[in-house]
Design a protein around this motif. Structure first.
Motif, PDB file in Angstrom:
ATOM      1  N   ARG A  17      -8.763  -9.232   1.694  1.00 44.98           N
ATOM      2  CA  ARG A  17      -8.705  -7.974   2.458  1.00 44.98           C
ATOM      3  C   ARG A  17      -7.645  -8.030   3.545  1.00 44.98           C
ATOM      4  O   ARG A  17      -6.904  -7.072   3.757  1.00 44.98           O
ATOM      5  CB  ARG A  17     -10.073  -7.671   3.059  1.00 44.98           C
ATOM      6  CG  ARG A  17     -11.012  -7.123   2.003  1.00 44.98           C
ATOM      7  CD  ARG A  17     -12.205  -6.433   2.565  1.00 44.98           C
ATOM      8  NE  ARG A  17     -11.934  -5.646   3.761  1.00 44.98           N
ATOM      9  CZ  ARG A  17     -12.882  -5.185   4.553  1.00 44.98           C
ATOM     10  NH1 ARG A  17     -14.129  -5.437   4.271  1.00 44.98           N
ATOM     11  NH2 ARG A  17     -12.570  -4.487   5.617  1.00 44.98           N
ATOM     12  N   VAL A  18      -7.588  -9.134   4.243  1.00 44.72           N
ATOM     13  CA  VAL A  18      -6.599  -9.265   5.315  1.00 44.72           C
ATOM     14  C   VAL A  18      -5.192  -9.089   4.738  1.00 44.72           C
ATOM     15  O   VAL A  18      -4.386  -8.328   5.247  1.00 44.72           O
ATOM     16  CB  VAL A  18      -6.737 -10.636   6.007  1.00 44.72           C
ATOM     17  CG1 VAL A  18      -5.510 -10.953   6.842  1.00 44.72           C
ATOM     18  CG2 VAL A  18      -7.989 -10.654   6.867  1.00 44.72           C
ATOM     19  N   ASN A  19      -4.930  -9.775   3.627  1.00 42.10           N
ATOM     20  CA  ASN A  19      -3.572  -9.735   3.094  1.00 42.10           C
ATOM     21  C   ASN A  19      -3.232  -8.410   2.423  1.00 42.10           C
ATOM     22  O   ASN A  19      -2.076  -8.029   2.348  1.00 42.10           O
ATOM     23  CB  ASN A  19      -3.329 -10.924   2.168  1.00 42.10           C
ATOM     24  CG  ASN A  19      -3.150 -12.193   2.970  1.00 42.10           C
ATOM     25  OD1 ASN A  19      -2.157 -12.344   3.678  1.00 42.10           O
ATOM     26  ND2 ASN A  19      -4.141 -13.075   2.933  1.00 42.10           N
ATOM     27  N   PRO A  24       3.894  -6.944   4.384  1.00 47.96           N
ATOM     28  CA  PRO A  24       4.326  -8.111   3.617  1.00 47.96           C
ATOM     29  C   PRO A  24       4.840  -9.259   4.489  1.00 47.96           C
ATOM     30  O   PRO A  24       4.535 -10.427   4.236  1.00 47.96           O
ATOM     31  CB  PRO A  24       5.449  -7.560   2.755  1.00 47.96           C
ATOM     32  CG  PRO A  24       5.171  -6.112   2.632  1.00 47.96           C
ATOM     33  CD  PRO A  24       4.469  -5.690   3.892  1.00 47.96           C
ATOM     34  N   GLU A  25       5.597  -8.927   5.520  1.00 40.70           N
ATOM     35  CA  GLU A  25       6.169  -9.996   6.355  1.00 40.70           C
ATOM     36  C   GLU A  25       5.075 -10.784   7.077  1.00 40.70           C
ATOM     37  O   GLU A  25       5.116 -12.002   7.155  1.00 40.70           O
ATOM     38  CB  GLU A  25       7.147  -9.427   7.393  1.00 40.70           C
ATOM     39  CG  GLU A  25       8.460  -8.926   6.815  1.00 40.70           C
ATOM     40  CD  GLU A  25       8.309  -7.623   6.058  1.00 40.70           C
ATOM     41  OE1 GLU A  25       7.325  -6.890   6.319  1.00 40.70           O
ATOM     42  OE2 GLU A  25       9.151  -7.346   5.188  1.00 40.70           O
ATOM     43  N   ALA A  29       4.092 -14.616   6.558  1.00 38.45           N
ATOM     44  CA  ALA A  29       4.255 -15.517   7.694  1.00 38.45           C
ATOM     45  C   ALA A  29       2.966 -16.265   8.026  1.00 38.45           C
ATOM     46  O   ALA A  29       2.983 -17.455   8.307  1.00 38.45           O
ATOM     47  CB  ALA A  29       4.738 -14.741   8.913  1.00 38.45           C
ATOM     48  N   TRP A  30       1.847 -15.589   8.003  1.00 33.13           N
ATOM     49  CA  TRP A  30       0.615 -16.302   8.364  1.00 33.13           C
ATOM     50  C   TRP A  30      -0.628 -15.873   7.581  1.00 33.13           C
ATOM     51  O   TRP A  30      -1.555 -16.650   7.418  1.00 33.13           O
ATOM     52  CB  TRP A  30       0.347 -16.177   9.874  1.00 33.13           C
ATOM     53  CG  TRP A  30       0.248 -14.748  10.384  1.00 33.13           C
ATOM     54  CD1 TRP A  30       1.270 -14.006  10.898  1.00 33.13           C
ATOM     55  CD2 TRP A  30      -0.912 -13.921  10.414  1.00 33.13           C
ATOM     56  NE1 TRP A  30       0.812 -12.753  11.237  1.00 33.13           N
ATOM     57  CE2 TRP A  30      -0.529 -12.667  10.961  1.00 33.13           C
ATOM     58  CE3 TRP A  30      -2.243 -14.095  10.037  1.00 33.13           C
ATOM     59  CZ2 TRP A  30      -1.421 -11.612  11.141  1.00 33.13           C
ATOM     60  CZ3 TRP A  30      -3.142 -13.042  10.214  1.00 33.13           C
ATOM     61  CH2 TRP A  30      -2.730 -11.815  10.764  1.00 33.13           C
ATOM     62  N   GLY A  31      -0.626 -14.636   7.035  1.00 36.24           N
ATOM     63  CA  GLY A  31      -1.843 -14.120   6.396  1.00 36.24           C
ATOM     64  C   GLY A  31      -2.325 -14.973   5.241  1.00 36.24           C
ATOM     65  O   GLY A  31      -3.516 -15.267   5.106  1.00 36.24           O
ATOM     66  N   SER A 108       5.700  -7.599  -1.826  1.00 35.42           N
ATOM     67  CA  SER A 108       7.051  -8.090  -1.827  1.00 35.42           C
ATOM     68  C   SER A 108       7.317  -8.638  -0.441  1.00 35.42           C
ATOM     69  O   SER A 108       6.897  -8.084   0.553  1.00 35.42           O
ATOM     70  CB  SER A 108       7.992  -6.949  -2.132  1.00 35.42           C
ATOM     71  OG  SER A 108       8.903  -6.793  -1.095  1.00 35.42           O
ATOM     72  N   SER A 109       7.930  -9.773  -0.385  1.00 38.97           N
ATOM     73  CA  SER A 109       8.131 -10.337   0.932  1.00 38.97           C
ATOM     74  C   SER A 109       9.509 -10.961   0.980  1.00 38.97           C
ATOM     75  O   SER A 109       9.688 -12.074   1.389  1.00 38.97           O
ATOM     76  CB  SER A 109       7.073 -11.381   1.221  1.00 38.97           C
ATOM     77  OG  SER A 109       7.021 -12.291   0.159  1.00 38.97           O
TER      78      SER A 109
END
Ligand code: ADP
Ligand code: MG
Length: 452
Positions: A17-19, A24-25, A29-31, A108-109
């Motif tokens: 859910r968080v992600n 995307p960035e 980076a941390w998710g 997409s990141s």
């Protein structure tokens, strides 16, 4: 840390859910790096990220994460004592990895703004006879974007079979061939939202610029524009513009163009004017290859027998296969459990509600007993209560239907009954089934539950 199965499930749900909600960035980076460090009734500690991001999260995302933790772990909102901590660089276990290793993030990141996911390459796609045509067409289009034979290319198939993967693959291949190509990927939902907002807030020109001045337009899940007239209108013109200018279009959907209800006839015709390729569910061999491909780089200690077992059990789609692998990996890395066949069976049951039901007489007896709420032992006994003998007859009938066993052999499995008893049971049940729709359903569902 001792994690229960339920807590592990909650944690996975939390990560997903968080992600899904993060940009995307941020996700990159941390998710996707978050790890569960510790859990107690009123405190959850999260780690896996460096000092900078732990501060960043505390400052900007504390309540965002807390709310999702409360949801996923079913904590009460007003539970004042519920806290969560963030540690930097904390590992749960030595072999701990991101739980999401198997899932190519749908985000997409990358530094490009074309919306392509760098993980969905052709190389990462396991091609089987189920996807042969779609794959070949996709590859041909990706290789030769300015002059392809298939325009538009329409890829259809059920959910989780790799349509999104392939459509990204086309974009990535095209970009690799020619870096300055203008590529635009969007789901039809995004397209629809942009069109609607464009119309509402007077920005339709920007939307047009964005979609009509490209060399390659990739629109995923076109079936979502069902019933959306304004969007269909806009898309129709976009489509015509691009085709007239020899630009390539690729579209995916969960069904054939003609099967998309409320899709304007002229759009159906346009879609059918190019190449329509369907992806079917992978067969056993391909499923095995997909699993092997996915576990290859992860170091997951999983043996051939288990791979084969998973492939034989998960027949529906590749997304489900990935889901199972994620859970197996989590059990291994977070709970430190060995990947035994037992563990895998339990996960299959928990995650996909798949139970392995071999077509043995004993198993048939068990299934029938469960469904009709009688005891297995009673079915094998000589009891003559009507409920029990009815269940026994149904089980005998089912055994005759799904196994190759003879009447005498089936009788033996039922506590040594005579073959004439079995013949009579089959005849009787057949009659009942033709009259009783409910019984027919029970029997059908039992037969369906028995795996091939
Ligand atoms: P769809 O868009 O058809 O619903 P996706 O393309 O999103 O399906 O696929 C679901 C997941 O399964 C993705 O992570 C994708 O990478 C993976 N996948 C699907 N088919 C294959 C395949 N043939 N080989 C490798 N991975 C696959
Ligand atoms: Mg998709």
């Amino acid at each position: 840390m001792n994690l229960s199965q339920q807590e592990l499930k909650n944690w996975n749900q939390f990560l997903t859910r968080v992600n899904d909600d993060l940009d995307p960035e941020e996700s990159e980076a941390w998710g996707t790096k978050l790890k569960l460090v510790d859990i107690s009734p009123n405190q959850i500690t999260i780690g896996g990220i460096n000092h900078f991001f732990s501060n960043w999260i505390k400052e900007h995302y504390y309540s965002f994460l807390r709310n999702r933790l409360i949801d996923c772990f079913e904590k009460k909102e007003n539970e004042e004592i519920f806290r969560f901590n963030i540690h930097s660089n904390t590992e749960t276990k030595e072999n701990s990895k991101s739980v999401n290793t198997f899932v190519n993030s749908s985000k997409s990141s990358n530094k490009h703004s074309d919306g392509l996911n760098p993980n969905y390459t052709f190389d990462n796609f396991v091609n089987g006879e189920n996807s042969e045509i779609a794959y070949a067409a996709a590859e041909a289009v990706g290789e030769k974007i300015t002059d392809s034979k298939y325009n538009p290319l329409f890829i259809c198939g059920d959910v989780g079979l790799g349509k999104t993967h392939l459509i990204h693959g086309i974009g990535l291949k095209a970009r690799e061939k020619k870096a300055d190509l203008k590529i635009r990927y969007a789901s039809s939902k995004e397209f629809t939202n942009e069109v609607i907002n464009g119309i509402r807030f007077g920005g339709i020109h920007e939307v047009r610029n964005k979609y009509r001045y490209v060399d390659l337009l990739l629109i995923d899940d076109i079936h979502f524009i069902e019933k959306k007239e304004a969007t269909q209108e806009e898309f129709f013109h976009t489509f015509n513009d691009l085709i007239q200018n020899n630009k390539q279009i690729v579209i995916t959907a969960d069904r054939y163009p003609r099967e998309i209800k409320n899709l304007e006839e002229r759009l159906v015709n346009r879609f059918n004017s190019g190449m329509v390729a369907r992806i079917n569910p992978p067969n056993l061999e391909t499923r095995e290859a997909i699993i092997r491909n996915k576990v290859e780089d992860t170091g997951l200690p999983i043996d051939d027998k288990t791979i084969n077992f998973i492939a034989a059990s998960v027949k529906t789609n590749v997304r489900d296969i990935e889901g199972i692998l994620v859970n197996i990996e989590a059990n291994w890395s977070l709970l430190g459990q060995d990947i035994s066949l037992e563990t895998v069976k339990r996960i299959l049951k928990e995650v996909l509600n798949i139970e392995n039901n071999p077509k043995t007489v004993d198993n048939i007896i068990k299934l029938v007993a469960d469904k009709l709420q009688v005891k297995t032992g009673d079915i094998k006994s000589n009891k003559r209560d009507s409920e029990i003998s009815r269940a026994r007859q149904i089980a005998m009938f089912t055994a005759k239907e799904v196994t190759n066993l003879s009447y005498p052999v089936i009788g033996k499995h039922f506590g040594g009954k005579n073959h004439t008893t079995v013949i009579h049971a089959c005849k009787k049940t057949k009659e009942r089934i033709s009259e009783d729709a409910e019984l027919r359903q029970v029997v059908t569902s039992i037969i369906r539950d028995l795996s091939n």
